[in-house]
Design an enzyme around this catalytic site. Structure first.
Site, PDB file in Angstrom:
ATOM      1  N   ASP A   6       0.877  -1.164   0.000  1.00 25.46           N
ATOM      2  CA  ASP A   6       0.000   0.000   0.000  1.00 25.46           C
ATOM      3  C   ASP A   6       0.921   1.223   0.000  1.00 25.46           C
ATOM      4  O   ASP A   6       2.131   1.101   0.214  1.00 25.46           O
ATOM      5  CB  ASP A   6      -0.895  -0.033   1.240  1.00 25.46           C
ATOM      6  CG  ASP A   6      -1.913   1.095   1.275  1.00 25.46           C
ATOM      7  OD1 ASP A   6      -2.264   1.623   0.198  1.00 25.46           O
ATOM      8  OD2 ASP A   6      -2.349   1.460   2.368  1.00 25.46           O
TER       9      ASP A   6
ATOM     10  N   ASP B 225      -0.246   4.910   1.246  1.00 21.79           N
ATOM     11  CA  ASP B 225      -0.525   5.853   2.329  1.00 21.79           C
ATOM     12  C   ASP B 225      -0.275   5.215   3.687  1.00 21.79           C
ATOM     13  O   ASP B 225      -0.950   4.279   4.089  1.00 21.79           O
ATOM     14  CB  ASP B 225      -1.963   6.361   2.238  1.00 21.79           C
ATOM     15  CG  ASP B 225      -2.203   7.202   0.994  1.00 21.79           C
ATOM     16  OD1 ASP B 225      -1.278   7.916   0.583  1.00 21.79           O
ATOM     17  OD2 ASP B 225      -3.315   7.138   0.443  1.00 21.79           O
TER      18      ASP B 225
END
Length: 171
Positions: free
Chosen positions: A14, A16
């Site tokens: 991922d 963020d």
């Protein structure tokens, strides 16, 4: 690191809060990603933030010292729109609550992005955008309550940034 990677073909990351905090990297991320690559491990970025295209994300990562091609990024916008395209007729109207990157994904799948309940959308797709306001959310509420399919690119209540936690798509 090779013992840790035994039995794995790739690492999916991922962005963020994992690799990025807003426009900056998490301090250790570039070293870890580059070490994974040097060990021969494929690295794929799978952000659940639908506000940017794979090309924009790859360009940003590259500028931060993480050389990345657009093909190494698969976004939640792509996944959400693939789901919609598999269940809707071509040219179906989809109310988009999100950034231009999400609008572009809807259009590229042969669906018709719209902005109002009066456009008779059969689905709503919602992704993070710092510009989402009450008016667009109100339109989405009307459409969803009317029975339209609703696909959210993520339900994260917060978004890690260099300034701290801010409201996410699920807020």
């Amino acid at each position: 690191m090779s013992g840790l990677l035994d039995g794995y073909d790739a690492v999916l990351l991922d962005l963020d809060g994992t690799v990025l905090r807003g426009s900056e990297t998490v301090p250790e991320a570039p070293d870890v990603v580059n070490e994974l690559r040097q060990a021969g491990c494929a690295v794929q970025f799978v952000p659940n933030n639908a506000s940017r295209s794979p090309a924009e994300i790859a360009e940003h990562l590259t500028s931060l010292g993480l050389p990345t091609a657009g093909a190494q990024v698969v976004t939640s916008a792509q996944a959400a729109v693939a789901l919609l395209a598999s269940q809707l007729a071509a040219d179906a109207a989809v109310l988009v609550v999100g950034a231009d990157a999400l609008v572009a994904e809807v259009r590229s799948a042969g669906l018709r992005p719209v902005t109002a309940a009066s456009d008779d959308p059969v689905a709503v797709v919602q992704g993070h955008s710092p510009d989402t306001g009450w008016a667009r959310l109100a339109e989405a509420c009307l459409v969803i309550r009317g029975g339209a399919m609703w696909v959210a690119c993520n339900v994260d209540r917060t978004l890690p940034t260099e300034r701290g936690l801010l409201p996410g798509n699920g807020a």
